[in-house]
Design a protein around this motif. Structure first.
Motif, mmCIF file in Angstrom:
data_model
loop_
_atom_site.group_PDB
_atom_site.id
_atom_site.type_symbol
_atom_site.label_atom_id
_atom_site.label_comp_id
_atom_site.label_asym_id
_atom_site.label_seq_id
_atom_site.Cartn_x
_atom_site.Cartn_y
_atom_site.Cartn_z
ATOM 1 N N TRP A 16 -50.071 182.939 -29.546
ATOM 2 C CA TRP A 16 -49.705 181.824 -30.012
ATOM 3 C C TRP A 16 -50.718 180.902 -30.477
ATOM 4 N N ARG A 17 -50.952 180.561 -31.518
ATOM 5 C CA ARG A 17 -51.833 179.413 -32.082
ATOM 6 C C ARG A 17 -51.771 178.173 -31.095
ATOM 7 N N THR A 18 -50.846 177.773 -30.716
ATOM 8 C CA THR A 18 -50.532 176.630 -29.906
ATOM 9 C C THR A 18 -50.390 177.153 -28.472
ATOM 10 N N ASP A 19 -51.121 176.913 -27.460
ATOM 11 C CA ASP A 19 -50.868 177.095 -25.978
ATOM 12 C C ASP A 19 -49.786 176.264 -25.520
ATOM 13 N N LEU A 20 -48.619 176.650 -25.505
ATOM 14 C CA LEU A 20 -47.501 176.044 -25.064
ATOM 15 C C LEU A 20 -47.586 175.533 -23.464
ATOM 16 N N ARG A 21 -48.219 176.286 -22.702
ATOM 17 C CA ARG A 21 -48.502 176.008 -21.456
ATOM 18 C C ARG A 21 -48.917 174.410 -21.158
ATOM 19 N N LYS A 22 -49.736 174.080 -22.114
ATOM 20 C CA LYS A 22 -50.337 172.604 -22.000
ATOM 21 C C LYS A 22 -49.398 171.631 -22.303
ATOM 22 N N THR A 23 -48.028 172.104 -22.782
ATOM 23 C CA THR A 23 -47.017 171.075 -22.827
ATOM 24 C C THR A 23 -46.042 171.034 -21.883
ATOM 25 N N GLN A 24 -46.263 171.833 -20.832
ATOM 26 C CA GLN A 24 -45.306 172.159 -19.743
ATOM 27 C C GLN A 24 -44.945 170.932 -19.163
ATOM 28 N N VAL A 25 -45.864 170.042 -18.986
ATOM 29 C CA VAL A 25 -45.577 168.712 -17.990
ATOM 30 C C VAL A 25 -44.535 167.809 -18.980
ATOM 31 N N PHE A 26 -44.217 167.961 -20.094
ATOM 32 C CA PHE A 26 -43.308 167.216 -20.780
ATOM 33 C C PHE A 26 -41.837 168.092 -20.877
ATOM 34 N N TRP A 27 -41.779 169.313 -20.724
ATOM 35 C CA TRP A 27 -40.558 169.936 -20.709
ATOM 36 C C TRP A 27 -39.377 169.272 -20.272
ATOM 37 N N LYS A 28 -39.662 169.013 -18.989
ATOM 38 C CA LYS A 28 -38.398 168.241 -18.267
ATOM 39 C C LYS A 28 -37.876 167.073 -19.099
ATOM 40 N N GLY A 29 -38.691 166.304 -19.665
ATOM 41 C CA GLY A 29 -38.154 165.086 -20.407
ATOM 42 C C GLY A 29 -37.679 165.538 -21.940
ATOM 43 N N TRP A 30 -38.196 166.516 -22.210
ATOM 44 C CA TRP A 30 -37.564 167.038 -23.616
ATOM 45 C C TRP A 30 -36.094 167.340 -23.547
ATOM 46 N N PHE A 31 -35.931 168.194 -22.445
ATOM 47 C CA PHE A 31 -34.514 168.870 -22.325
ATOM 48 C C PHE A 31 -33.411 168.164 -21.340
ATOM 49 N N GLU A 32 -33.999 167.314 -20.550
ATOM 50 C CA GLU A 32 -33.157 166.575 -19.513
ATOM 51 C C GLU A 32 -32.060 165.681 -20.418
ATOM 52 N N ASN A 33 -30.608 166.062 -19.935
ATOM 53 C CA ASN A 33 -29.828 165.255 -20.447
ATOM 54 C C ASN A 33 -29.356 165.524 -22.007
#
Length: 107
Positions: A35-52
């Protein structure tokens, strides 16, 4: 890259794969496609993106249509709300993760 996109099920429409997959992946030093974008670097934000997310979706005061692939599952909140008629749901069979690209005529 296009063959990988199709064989992996990421996208099932060859025309869409030709347009979108080359921009999403690159070849690394070993010759592998990544993948062009390393999605692992965004993992710290995932909870906020999907919570609720389900409650946020339901709280928007407009008519809603949720379009899903045939393999998707609704959580309890969305299942209950759909049974109560709080939104319309359309299931599009035989598509991959990119529904709008695999079945543009149905989205």
């Amino acid at each position: 890259t296009i063959a990988w996109g199709l064989s992996s099920g990421t996208v099932r429409n060859k025309e869409a794969a030709c347009a979108s997959i080359p921009q999403q992946v690159v070849q690394n030093e070993a010759g592998e496609y990544v993948w062009r974008t390393d999605l692992r670097k965004t993992q710290v934000f995932w909870k906020g993106w999907f919570e609720n997310m389900s409650n946020l979706f339901l709280s928007v005061p407009v008519p809603k249509l949720l379009i899903l692939a045939d393999t998707d599952r609704l959580d309890t909140t969305l299942t209950t709300a759909q049974m109560m008629g709080k939104f319309q749901m359309s299931i599009v069979p035989n598509v991959g993760h990119l529904i709008q690209e695999d079945a543009p005529d149905k989205t």
